[in-house]
Motif scaffolding. Structure first.
Motif, PDB file in Angstrom:
ATOM      1  N   LEU A   1      15.266   3.461   9.162  1.00  0.00           N
ATOM      2  CA  LEU A   1      16.471   3.304   8.362  1.00  0.00           C
ATOM      3  C   LEU A   1      16.505   1.847   7.908  1.00  0.00           C
ATOM      4  O   LEU A   1      16.026   0.959   8.608  1.00  0.00           O
ATOM      5  CB  LEU A   1      17.727   3.597   9.182  1.00  0.00           C
ATOM      6  CG  LEU A   1      17.757   4.857  10.045  1.00  0.00           C
ATOM      7  CD1 LEU A   1      19.039   4.908  10.864  1.00  0.00           C
ATOM      8  CD2 LEU A   1      17.624   6.095   9.192  1.00  0.00           C
ATOM      9  N   THR A   2      17.081   1.598   6.749  1.00  0.00           N
ATOM     10  CA  THR A   2      17.150   0.217   6.271  1.00  0.00           C
ATOM     11  C   THR A   2      18.397   0.014   5.431  1.00  0.00           C
ATOM     12  O   THR A   2      19.075   0.987   5.059  1.00  0.00           O
ATOM     13  CB  THR A   2      15.888  -0.146   5.465  1.00  0.00           C
ATOM     14  OG1 THR A   2      15.885  -1.552   5.174  1.00  0.00           O
ATOM     15  CG2 THR A   2      15.816   0.625   4.153  1.00  0.00           C
ATOM     16  N   THR A   3      18.708  -1.253   5.151  1.00  0.00           N
ATOM     17  CA  THR A   3      19.872  -1.580   4.330  1.00  0.00           C
ATOM     18  C   THR A   3      19.426  -2.247   3.036  1.00  0.00           C
ATOM     19  O   THR A   3      18.378  -2.890   2.986  1.00  0.00           O
ATOM     20  CB  THR A   3      20.840  -2.529   5.067  1.00  0.00           C
ATOM     21  OG1 THR A   3      20.168  -3.760   5.347  1.00  0.00           O
ATOM     22  CG2 THR A   3      21.321  -1.912   6.356  1.00  0.00           C
ATOM     23  N   SER A   4      20.244  -2.097   1.996  1.00  0.00           N
ATOM     24  CA  SER A   4      19.971  -2.730   0.706  1.00  0.00           C
ATOM     25  C   SER A   4      21.125  -3.649   0.347  1.00  0.00           C
ATOM     26  O   SER A   4      22.283  -3.359   0.656  1.00  0.00           O
ATOM     27  CB  SER A   4      19.774  -1.670  -0.386  1.00  0.00           C
ATOM     28  OG  SER A   4      20.926  -0.853  -0.493  1.00  0.00           O
ATOM     29  N   HIS A   5      20.800  -4.764  -0.332  1.00  0.00           N
ATOM     30  CA  HIS A   5      21.810  -5.766  -0.662  1.00  0.00           C
ATOM     31  C   HIS A   5      22.245  -5.718  -2.123  1.00  0.00           C
ATOM     32  O   HIS A   5      23.234  -6.367  -2.474  1.00  0.00           O
ATOM     33  CB  HIS A   5      21.283  -7.164  -0.334  1.00  0.00           C
ATOM     34  CG  HIS A   5      21.269  -7.459   1.138  1.00  0.00           C
ATOM     35  ND1 HIS A   5      20.951  -8.686   1.664  1.00  0.00           N
ATOM     36  CD2 HIS A   5      21.549  -6.663   2.207  1.00  0.00           C
ATOM     37  CE1 HIS A   5      21.027  -8.640   2.983  1.00  0.00           C
ATOM     38  NE2 HIS A   5      21.385  -7.431   3.324  1.00  0.00           N
ATOM     39  N   THR A   6      21.505  -5.019  -2.980  1.00  0.00           N
ATOM     40  CA  THR A   6      21.857  -4.901  -4.398  1.00  0.00           C
ATOM     41  C   THR A   6      21.482  -3.501  -4.883  1.00  0.00           C
ATOM     42  O   THR A   6      20.659  -2.822  -4.252  1.00  0.00           O
ATOM     43  CB  THR A   6      21.104  -5.934  -5.266  1.00  0.00           C
ATOM     44  OG1 THR A   6      19.695  -5.647  -5.224  1.00  0.00           O
ATOM     45  CG2 THR A   6      21.360  -7.366  -4.778  1.00  0.00           C
ATOM     46  N   PRO A   7      22.064  -3.046  -6.004  1.00  0.00           N
ATOM     47  CA  PRO A   7      21.652  -1.744  -6.553  1.00  0.00           C
ATOM     48  C   PRO A   7      20.157  -1.702  -6.878  1.00  0.00           C
ATOM     49  O   PRO A   7      19.505  -0.655  -6.723  1.00  0.00           O
ATOM     50  CB  PRO A   7      22.504  -1.623  -7.822  1.00  0.00           C
ATOM     51  CG  PRO A   7      23.694  -2.493  -7.578  1.00  0.00           C
ATOM     52  CD  PRO A   7      23.198  -3.634  -6.757  1.00  0.00           C
ATOM     53  N   GLN A   8      19.594  -2.825  -7.330  1.00  0.00           N
ATOM     54  CA  GLN A   8      18.170  -2.858  -7.678  1.00  0.00           C
ATOM     55  C   GLN A   8      17.289  -2.665  -6.443  1.00  0.00           C
ATOM     56  O   GLN A   8      16.328  -1.885  -6.466  1.00  0.00           O
ATOM     57  CB  GLN A   8      17.818  -4.185  -8.359  1.00  0.00           C
ATOM     58  CG  GLN A   8      18.436  -4.403  -9.728  1.00  0.00           C
ATOM     59  CD  GLN A   8      19.915  -4.787  -9.657  1.00  0.00           C
ATOM     60  OE1 GLN A   8      20.418  -5.221  -8.613  1.00  0.00           O
ATOM     61  NE2 GLN A   8      20.619  -4.608 -10.770  1.00  0.00           N
ATOM     62  N   THR A   9      17.619  -3.379  -5.360  1.00  0.00           N
ATOM     63  CA  THR A   9      16.810  -3.226  -4.146  1.00  0.00           C
ATOM     64  C   THR A   9      17.024  -1.849  -3.516  1.00  0.00           C
ATOM     65  O   THR A   9      16.116  -1.311  -2.875  1.00  0.00           O
ATOM     66  CB  THR A   9      17.141  -4.328  -3.117  1.00  0.00           C
ATOM     67  OG1 THR A   9      18.540  -4.282  -2.786  1.00  0.00           O
ATOM     68  CG2 THR A   9      16.789  -5.697  -3.672  1.00  0.00           C
ATOM     69  N   HIS A  10      18.207  -1.272  -3.715  1.00  0.00           N
ATOM     70  CA  HIS A  10      18.463   0.080  -3.202  1.00  0.00           C
ATOM     71  C   HIS A  10      17.514   1.084  -3.869  1.00  0.00           C
ATOM     72  O   HIS A  10      16.897   1.917  -3.188  1.00  0.00           O
ATOM     73  CB  HIS A  10      19.916   0.466  -3.477  1.00  0.00           C
ATOM     74  CG  HIS A  10      20.322   1.761  -2.829  1.00  0.00           C
ATOM     75  ND1 HIS A  10      20.804   1.830  -1.542  1.00  0.00           N
ATOM     76  CD2 HIS A  10      20.286   3.043  -3.289  1.00  0.00           C
ATOM     77  CE1 HIS A  10      21.066   3.101  -1.229  1.00  0.00           C
ATOM     78  NE2 HIS A  10      20.759   3.849  -2.278  1.00  0.00           N
ATOM     79  N   THR A  11      17.399   0.980  -5.190  1.00  0.00           N
ATOM     80  CA  THR A  11      16.476   1.876  -5.915  1.00  0.00           C
ATOM     81  C   THR A  11      15.036   1.647  -5.477  1.00  0.00           C
ATOM     82  O   THR A  11      14.278   2.603  -5.264  1.00  0.00           O
ATOM     83  CB  THR A  11      16.608   1.632  -7.435  1.00  0.00           C
ATOM     84  OG1 THR A  11      17.960   1.836  -7.833  1.00  0.00           O
ATOM     85  CG2 THR A  11      15.692   2.560  -8.201  1.00  0.00           C
ATOM     86  N   PHE A  12      14.653   0.378  -5.323  1.00  0.00           N
ATOM     87  CA  PHE A  12      13.299   0.046  -4.888  1.00  0.00           C
ATOM     88  C   PHE A  12      12.979   0.666  -3.533  1.00  0.00           C
ATOM     89  O   PHE A  12      11.915   1.274  -3.331  1.00  0.00           O
ATOM     90  CB  PHE A  12      13.138  -1.474  -4.836  1.00  0.00           C
ATOM     91  CG  PHE A  12      11.907  -1.951  -4.117  1.00  0.00           C
ATOM     92  CD1 PHE A  12      10.653  -1.857  -4.721  1.00  0.00           C
ATOM     93  CD2 PHE A  12      11.995  -2.485  -2.838  1.00  0.00           C
ATOM     94  CE1 PHE A  12       9.509  -2.283  -4.056  1.00  0.00           C
ATOM     95  CE2 PHE A  12      10.859  -2.919  -2.175  1.00  0.00           C
ATOM     96  CZ  PHE A  12       9.611  -2.816  -2.786  1.00  0.00           C
ATOM     97  N   LEU A  13      13.902   0.550  -2.580  1.00  0.00           N
ATOM     98  CA  LEU A  13      13.666   1.065  -1.231  1.00  0.00           C
ATOM     99  C   LEU A  13      13.626   2.591  -1.210  1.00  0.00           C
ATOM    100  O   LEU A  13      12.864   3.186  -0.436  1.00  0.00           O
ATOM    101  CB  LEU A  13      14.751   0.550  -0.280  1.00  0.00           C
ATOM    102  CG  LEU A  13      14.685  -0.947   0.037  1.00  0.00           C
ATOM    103  CD1 LEU A  13      15.956  -1.410   0.729  1.00  0.00           C
ATOM    104  CD2 LEU A  13      13.472  -1.249   0.902  1.00  0.00           C
ATOM    105  N   GLU A  14      14.424   3.231  -2.047  1.00  0.00           N
ATOM    106  CA  GLU A  14      14.411   4.694  -2.088  1.00  0.00           C
ATOM    107  C   GLU A  14      13.109   5.237  -2.678  1.00  0.00           C
ATOM    108  O   GLU A  14      12.732   6.378  -2.403  1.00  0.00           O
ATOM    109  CB  GLU A  14      15.597   5.208  -2.893  1.00  0.00           C
ATOM    110  CG  GLU A  14      16.927   5.095  -2.156  1.00  0.00           C
ATOM    111  CD  GLU A  14      18.030   5.868  -2.841  1.00  0.00           C
ATOM    112  OE1 GLU A  14      18.039   5.885  -4.092  1.00  0.00           O
ATOM    113  OE2 GLU A  14      18.880   6.442  -2.126  1.00  0.00           O
ATOM    114  N   GLN A  15      12.417   4.406  -3.468  1.00  0.00           N
ATOM    115  CA  GLN A  15      11.171   4.845  -4.089  1.00  0.00           C
ATOM    116  C   GLN A  15       9.930   4.476  -3.275  1.00  0.00           C
ATOM    117  O   GLN A  15       8.810   4.750  -3.697  1.00  0.00           O
ATOM    118  CB  GLN A  15      11.059   4.240  -5.490  1.00  0.00           C
ATOM    119  CG  GLN A  15      12.112   4.764  -6.460  1.00  0.00           C
ATOM    120  CD  GLN A  15      12.094   4.047  -7.801  1.00  0.00           C
ATOM    121  OE1 GLN A  15      11.462   2.995  -7.941  1.00  0.00           O
ATOM    122  NE2 GLN A  15      12.783   4.617  -8.785  1.00  0.00           N
ATOM    123  N   LEU A  16      10.130   3.860  -2.114  1.00  0.00           N
ATOM    124  CA  LEU A  16       8.987   3.470  -1.275  1.00  0.00           C
ATOM    125  C   LEU A  16       8.205   4.699  -0.809  1.00  0.00           C
ATOM    126  O   LEU A  16       8.769   5.750  -0.522  1.00  0.00           O
ATOM    127  CB  LEU A  16       9.466   2.705  -0.040  1.00  0.00           C
ATOM    128  CG  LEU A  16       9.750   1.215  -0.169  1.00  0.00           C
ATOM    129  CD1 LEU A  16      10.199   0.673   1.185  1.00  0.00           C
ATOM    130  CD2 LEU A  16       8.529   0.453  -0.654  1.00  0.00           C
TER     131      LEU A  16
END
Length: 345
Positions: free
Chosen positions: A173-188
């Motif tokens: 599980l992980t956390t995101s600090h911005t909408p951009q990093t959230h999208t990046f992490l979901e696409q990993l």
């Protein structure tokens, strides 16, 4: 030749980094290797740690994660020979700046660089890879089936932790600090189990983690900073409160923190006791500050570069800057406006 140095100030003025002329000794030590540097990573300088270790210099060398080619070896060197491509981290008390054209370094601090791995890539990611290995293997002994919470997974350190954990069959599980990093992490790929957007409401962290783990909590938490009390600044609000981290730990869980001055109150300690949980401080400098486990250290470095070369670890590439921009780049890194920079020589 020129290197980058920090000039110690007598007051609390802005950190001053300067390009300084320097030279190497005429003779090479018996176990030393002379390396032509191809790329050097820049990370924040921990001045308090340098002071604690008793390193006192007017000019402190800057730039320690290096990749280059061996030019010359000492008469007792057995690991390397001229023209070998190598990578390593200069110790804190090294007199050389990693941004010099040529440096002298002990052979026991270097490993071979795989041919298809670029110097810029490995110099920019080696330190974070070492931190991830130290946290997950040395401190918490992760294993398949464990559940891991990585705070700020889009950071270079967080990304290394995620990829290393996924490779070993850990649920992440992980956390995101911005909408951009959230999208990046979901696409990993391989994918993480859940990305928690703390930029919306950090108070959701505990409830989401407990929901994802069936109320049991996670086995491991790796933070990227901790909020010790209620903070008003926007950056601090993205960090988890120490009580939240303890709350998401499961029974027998492990918390690995990078916070140097963490203070736990009696209620926090009581909660850790009730869960039979443990807390570990992550200090990656301990490997080069002590020779007690040098063999394990070299094994870790070798494994990091091998996993990078085959794509198990895929760091976000840093755009390399030339040497004449190194001073500005380092000032930016030291002010924490950017967590990493790479200089190509």
């Amino acid at each position: 030749m020129k290197g980058l140095y920090y000039r110690a100030s007598v007051n609390d003025a802005e950190p001053k980094f300067v390009i300084q002329e320097t030279s190497l000794p005429a003779t090479l030590g018996s176990h030393q290797v002379r390396v032509q540097v191809k790329a050097c990573g820049l990370s924040p300088l921990d001045l308090k740690l340098i002071e604690d270790l008793g390193i006192q210099r007017d000019l402190i060398p800057v730039g320690r994660e290096v990749a280059g080619v061996v030019l010359q070896v000492g008469n007792k060197v057995s690991f390397f020979q001229p023209d070998d491509e190598v990578v390593g981290i200069l110790p804190l008390d090294s007199p050389c700046s990693g941004l010099c054209d040529t440096i002298d370094i002990d052979e026991h601090l270097l490993v071979q660089k795989p041919e298809k791995l670029s110097s810029v890539c490995v110099a920019g990611a080696l330190r974070d890879g070492l931190c991830a290995y130290t946290a997950l293997h040395t401190h918490v002994h992760m294993a398949a089936g464990h559940t891991l919470l990585v705070m700020d997974g889009a950071s270079s350190f967080g990304l290394m932790c995620i990829q290393l954990a996924c490779y070993h069959g850990v649920k992440v599980l992980t956390t995101s600090h911005t909408p951009q990093t959230h999208t990046f992490l979901e696409q990993l790929r391989p994918s993480v189990a859940r990305v928690i957007p703390v930029y919306k409401d950090s108070s959701d962290l505990v409830s989401v983690v407990l929901e994802e783990t069936g109320g049991l909590g996670v086995d491991i938490v790796i933070d990227s900073g901790v909020r010790l009390q209620e903070e008003s600044s926007e950056d601090m609000m993205l960090l988890p409160h120490k009580h939240d981290i303890i709350s998401v730990l499961g029974v027998g869980g492990h918390w690995v923190t990078s916070h140097k001055n963490l203070q736990l109150d009696p209620p926090d300690c009581r909660l850790l006791f009730l869960k039979s949980a443990s807390m570990t401080f992550l200090n990656h400098e301990v490997w080069t500050a002590s020779s007690a486990q040098q063999g394990r250290y070299l094994h870790i470095l070798k494994d990091i570069v091998e996993k990078m070369s085959v794509g198990v670890l895929r760091p976000q590439p840093e755009e390399a800057v030339p040497l004449y921009e190194a001073t500005v780049a380092m000032e930016t890194v030291q002010r924490q406006q950017k967590k990493k920079a790479v200089v190509q020589l």
